[in-house]
Design a protein around this motif. Sequence first.
Motif, PDB file in Angstrom:
ATOM      1  N   THR A   1      33.838   0.236  40.718  1.00  0.00           N
ATOM      2  CA  THR A   1      34.826  -0.492  42.010  1.00  0.00           C
ATOM      3  C   THR A   1      34.339   0.391  43.163  1.00  0.00           C
ATOM      4  O   THR A   1      35.053   0.269  44.177  1.00  0.00           O
ATOM      5  CB  THR A   1      36.146   0.435  41.655  1.00  0.00           C
ATOM      6  N   ARG A   2      32.886   0.996  43.224  1.00  0.00           N
ATOM      7  CA  ARG A   2      32.385   1.308  44.652  1.00  0.00           C
ATOM      8  C   ARG A   2      31.790   1.639  44.661  1.00  0.00           C
ATOM      9  O   ARG A   2      30.767   1.751  43.551  1.00  0.00           O
ATOM     10  CB  ARG A   2      33.110   2.702  44.616  1.00  0.00           C
ATOM     11  N   LEU A   3      30.736   1.276  46.028  1.00  0.00           N
ATOM     12  CA  LEU A   3      28.928   1.664  45.787  1.00  0.00           C
ATOM     13  C   LEU A   3      29.135   2.824  47.031  1.00  0.00           C
ATOM     14  O   LEU A   3      30.280   3.024  48.089  1.00  0.00           O
ATOM     15  CB  LEU A   3      28.628  -0.079  46.458  1.00  0.00           C
TER      16      LEU A   3
ATOM     17  N   LEU B   1      34.594  -1.989  46.403  1.00  0.00           N
ATOM     18  CA  LEU B   1      34.511  -3.245  45.380  1.00  0.00           C
ATOM     19  C   LEU B   1      36.264  -4.091  45.393  1.00  0.00           C
ATOM     20  O   LEU B   1      36.645  -2.990  44.246  1.00  0.00           O
ATOM     21  CB  LEU B   1      33.532  -3.241  44.540  1.00  0.00           C
ATOM     22  N   SER B   2      36.244  -5.364  45.715  1.00  0.00           N
ATOM     23  CA  SER B   2      37.011  -5.681  45.472  1.00  0.00           C
ATOM     24  C   SER B   2      38.308  -6.183  43.925  1.00  0.00           C
ATOM     25  O   SER B   2      36.364  -6.600  43.612  1.00  0.00           O
ATOM     26  CB  SER B   2      36.978  -6.575  46.146  1.00  0.00           C
ATOM     27  N   THR B   3      38.857  -5.702  43.855  1.00  0.00           N
ATOM     28  CA  THR B   3      38.611  -6.715  42.291  1.00  0.00           C
ATOM     29  C   THR B   3      38.310  -7.558  42.134  1.00  0.00           C
ATOM     30  O   THR B   3      38.129  -8.007  40.610  1.00  0.00           O
ATOM     31  CB  THR B   3      40.139  -6.017  41.654  1.00  0.00           C
ATOM     32  N   THR B   4      38.885  -8.187  42.880  1.00  0.00           N
ATOM     33  CA  THR B   4      37.752  -9.885  43.120  1.00  0.00           C
ATOM     34  C   THR B   4      36.287 -10.749  42.618  1.00  0.00           C
ATOM     35  O   THR B   4      35.957 -10.933  42.204  1.00  0.00           O
ATOM     36  CB  THR B   4      38.681 -10.729  43.854  1.00  0.00           C
ATOM     37  N   SER B   5      35.927  -9.355  43.330  1.00  0.00           N
ATOM     38  CA  SER B   5      34.259  -9.628  43.038  1.00  0.00           C
ATOM     39  C   SER B   5      33.971  -9.121  41.679  1.00  0.00           C
ATOM     40  O   SER B   5      32.649  -8.999  40.973  1.00  0.00           O
ATOM     41  CB  SER B   5      33.583  -9.097  44.378  1.00  0.00           C
ATOM     42  N   LEU B   6      34.634  -8.381  40.070  1.00  0.00           N
ATOM     43  CA  LEU B   6      34.432  -8.048  39.512  1.00  0.00           C
ATOM     44  C   LEU B   6      34.644  -8.978  38.651  1.00  0.00           C
ATOM     45  O   LEU B   6      36.243  -9.129  37.979  1.00  0.00           O
ATOM     46  CB  LEU B   6      34.968  -6.509  39.236  1.00  0.00           C
ATOM     47  N   HIS B   7      33.838  -9.093  37.798  1.00  0.00           N
ATOM     48  CA  HIS B   7      33.881 -10.364  36.796  1.00  0.00           C
ATOM     49  C   HIS B   7      34.062 -10.223  35.136  1.00  0.00           C
ATOM     50  O   HIS B   7      33.518  -9.514  34.992  1.00  0.00           O
ATOM     51  CB  HIS B   7      33.522 -11.519  36.914  1.00  0.00           C
TER      52      HIS B   7
ATOM     53  N   MET C   1      22.587  -8.007  50.051  1.00  0.00           N
ATOM     54  CA  MET C   1      24.312  -6.742  49.358  1.00  0.00           C
ATOM     55  C   MET C   1      24.436  -7.587  48.382  1.00  0.00           C
ATOM     56  O   MET C   1      25.507  -7.342  47.706  1.00  0.00           O
ATOM     57  CB  MET C   1      24.560  -6.681  50.893  1.00  0.00           C
ATOM     58  N   GLU C   2      25.167  -9.099  48.765  1.00  0.00           N
ATOM     59  CA  GLU C   2      25.910  -9.791  48.041  1.00  0.00           C
ATOM     60  C   GLU C   2      25.553  -9.824  46.102  1.00  0.00           C
ATOM     61  O   GLU C   2      26.059  -9.833  45.691  1.00  0.00           O
ATOM     62  CB  GLU C   2      26.216 -11.564  48.363  1.00  0.00           C
ATOM     63  N   GLY C   3      24.012  -9.659  46.556  1.00  0.00           N
ATOM     64  CA  GLY C   3      22.797  -9.571  44.761  1.00  0.00           C
ATOM     65  C   GLY C   3      23.589  -8.768  44.464  1.00  0.00           C
ATOM     66  O   GLY C   3      23.226  -8.458  43.514  1.00  0.00           O
ATOM     67  N   LEU C   4      23.346  -7.706  45.025  1.00  0.00           N
ATOM     68  CA  LEU C   4      23.656  -6.243  44.583  1.00  0.00           C
ATOM     69  C   LEU C   4      24.375  -5.737  44.360  1.00  0.00           C
ATOM     70  O   LEU C   4      24.887  -5.537  43.053  1.00  0.00           O
ATOM     71  CB  LEU C   4      22.954  -5.241  45.945  1.00  0.00           C
ATOM     72  N   GLU C   5      25.947  -6.529  44.901  1.00  0.00           N
ATOM     73  CA  GLU C   5      27.140  -6.623  44.750  1.00  0.00           C
ATOM     74  C   GLU C   5      27.411  -7.320  43.743  1.00  0.00           C
ATOM     75  O   GLU C   5      28.565  -6.860  42.911  1.00  0.00           O
ATOM     76  CB  GLU C   5      28.501  -7.091  45.393  1.00  0.00           C
ATOM     77  N   GLY C   6      27.190  -8.123  43.040  1.00  0.00           N
ATOM     78  CA  GLY C   6      26.742  -8.663  41.863  1.00  0.00           C
ATOM     79  C   GLY C   6      26.556  -8.338  40.891  1.00  0.00           C
ATOM     80  O   GLY C   6      27.137  -8.386  39.308  1.00  0.00           O
TER      81      GLY C   6
END
Length: 161
Positions: free
Chosen positions: A111-113, A155-161, A98-103
Amino acid sequence: MIELKPGSVSDIPNLWSLRTRAVRQLCAGHYSPEQIEAWSESPPPQSYLRLLATHCALIAEEDGQRLGYGILDRQTGEVIALFVEPVLAGKGIGRRLMEGLEGIAAEEHFTRLHLYASLNAADFYRAMGFVAIRDEHYEHPSGIFLRSLYMERELSTTSLH
């Protein structure tokens, strides 16, 4: 150490076999034998060709052993699949996937899954921060209806690079 590798079209038969084992073993307590049979006997959907050809899949491996896989549709932000070898469930592989999919989601600026969770997987997705929006009957490509939960996660904006 668990490594995430991109999946390819040639991986589909092995991934589908893993998915079938997971359905037969992990979903059996939540669905009828008839549902499990139809669900597990269905072939891979045609969408898998597009999804794996467009780098939407991640495969978790350790020491050359395939542990699980996840697929995120880069066009919609839907988690299409997340399956782990049944004997390895609860070992953190799903979380790593899931962390990889968030990447991947971050690469696409989502901004949402969202996803349709089978009943056996709902607690896992809740632990990953997903919220159940509605309980519904999902029409599986095999023609059967499976009770599932439509879930979303911001998704948190901090995880969006």
